[in-house]
Enzyme design. Structure first.
Site, PDB file in Angstrom:
ATOM      1  N   GLN A 130      -4.783   6.035   6.429  1.00  0.00           N
ATOM      2  CA  GLN A 130      -3.859   5.904   5.303  1.00  0.00           C
ATOM      3  C   GLN A 130      -2.400   5.922   5.734  1.00  0.00           C
ATOM      4  OE1 GLN A 130      -6.057   8.996   2.816  1.00  0.00           O
ATOM      5  NE2 GLN A 130      -5.223   7.592   1.280  1.00  0.00           N
TER       6      GLN A 130
ATOM      7  N   GLY B  17      -5.826  15.166  -0.163  1.00  0.00           N
ATOM      8  CA  GLY B  17      -6.251  14.886   1.193  1.00  0.00           C
ATOM      9  C   GLY B  17      -5.594  13.612   1.687  1.00  0.00           C
TER      10      GLY B  17
ATOM     11  N   HIS C 193     -14.361  11.865   0.076  1.00  0.00           N
ATOM     12  CA  HIS C 193     -13.323  10.841  -0.071  1.00  0.00           C
ATOM     13  C   HIS C 193     -12.619  10.573   1.263  1.00  0.00           C
ATOM     14  CE1 HIS C 193     -10.132   8.765  -2.522  1.00  0.00           C
ATOM     15  NE2 HIS C 193      -9.424   9.064  -1.437  1.00  0.00           N
ATOM     16  N   GLU C 194     -12.206  11.631   1.949  1.00  0.00           N
ATOM     17  CA  GLU C 194     -11.468  11.453   3.203  1.00  0.00           C
ATOM     18  C   GLU C 194     -12.365  10.909   4.319  1.00  0.00           C
ATOM     19  OE1 GLU C 194      -8.343  11.335   2.892  1.00  0.00           O
ATOM     20  OE2 GLU C 194      -8.420  12.294   0.929  1.00  0.00           O
TER      21      GLU C 194
ATOM     22  N   CYS D 118      -6.769   7.422  -5.631  1.00  0.00           N
ATOM     23  CA  CYS D 118      -6.499   7.426  -4.198  1.00  0.00           C
ATOM     24  C   CYS D 118      -5.023   7.133  -3.957  1.00  0.00           C
ATOM     25  CB  CYS D 118      -7.365   6.360  -3.524  1.00  0.00           C
ATOM     26  SG  CYS D 118      -7.125   6.236  -1.743  1.00  0.00           S
ATOM     27  N   LEU D 119      -4.453   7.808  -2.976  1.00  0.00           N
ATOM     28  CA  LEU D 119      -3.056   7.573  -2.623  1.00  0.00           C
ATOM     29  C   LEU D 119      -2.837   6.169  -2.080  1.00  0.00           C
ATOM     30  CD1 LEU D 119      -2.346  11.021  -0.908  1.00  0.00           C
ATOM     31  CD2 LEU D 119      -1.583  10.271  -3.178  1.00  0.00           C
TER      32      LEU D 119
ATOM     33  N   HIS E 142     -12.691   7.262   3.971  1.00  0.00           N
ATOM     34  CA  HIS E 142     -11.549   6.535   4.543  1.00  0.00           C
ATOM     35  C   HIS E 142     -11.750   6.273   6.031  1.00  0.00           C
ATOM     36  CE1 HIS E 142      -8.575   5.863   1.477  1.00  0.00           C
ATOM     37  NE2 HIS E 142      -8.634   7.119   1.074  1.00  0.00           N
TER      38      HIS E 142
END
Length: 173
Positions: free
Chosen positions: A50, A45, A132-133, A89-90, A136
């Protein structure tokens, strides 16, 4: 459109609450395409903050999904239970930690066509990715959910090709 660089912590955009999308227009469609183009193959995701855009837009694409799920102004409307899982996480590339997430989530969001969608997920990668998204979009990072600080670990370079979000086989692993 364009692949954008993924913003890394501690950039302030990752800690801001993203702004609500007022209208789905060409700029929002372009942003969604940029999210799709920017997500690396090991990603599950990606949220607009991000890539440096403080708007409530995210995508989720699980390994078996043909197309990403687009979430505009998503909101978790119900959470149930609690589970411990390994997550990364990215935007914190190279780290993974044992965190607490909900067992079940219900999410309401708007799709690109403007229609409301309701999603349910339980005890799986989709539930984890949705939380998670949306985190963010609220300025929350996975490290804010750590079971304990000593459960955050630095991954080896070969581990970085694995999904950033993944379920742990057991909390003790």
């Amino acid at each position: 459109m364009a692949s954008r660089k993924i913003v890394q912590a501690p950039q302030s955009v990752l800690r801001q609450k993203a702004k609500r999308v007022r209208a789905i227009d060409g700029s929002i469609r372009d942003l969604v395409q940029d999210l799709i183009d920017s997500m690396p193959p090991h990603g599950v995701g990606l949220a607009a903050p991000q890539i440096g855009v403080p708007l409530r837009v995210a995508i989720v694409r699980l390994p078996d999904d043909d197309e990403p799920t687009v979430l505009i102004n998503p909101k978790v409307v119900r959470r149930e239970g609690e589970r411990e899982i390994e997550e990364g996480c990215l935007s914190l590339e190279g780290y993974q930690g044992l965190i607490t997430r909900s067992e079940k989530v219900r999410v309401r969001a708007t799709r690109l066509d403007g229609k409301t969608v309701r999603l349910k997920a339980a005890d799986d990668l989709r539930a984890q990715a949705l939380e998670h998204e949306i985190d963010h979009l609220d300025g929350v990072l996975f490290v804010d959910h750590l079971v304990s600080e000593d459960r955050l670990v630095r991954l080896d370079d070969e581990d970085l090709t694995e999904p950033a979000i993944q379920q742990s086989p057991s909390p003790d692993s």
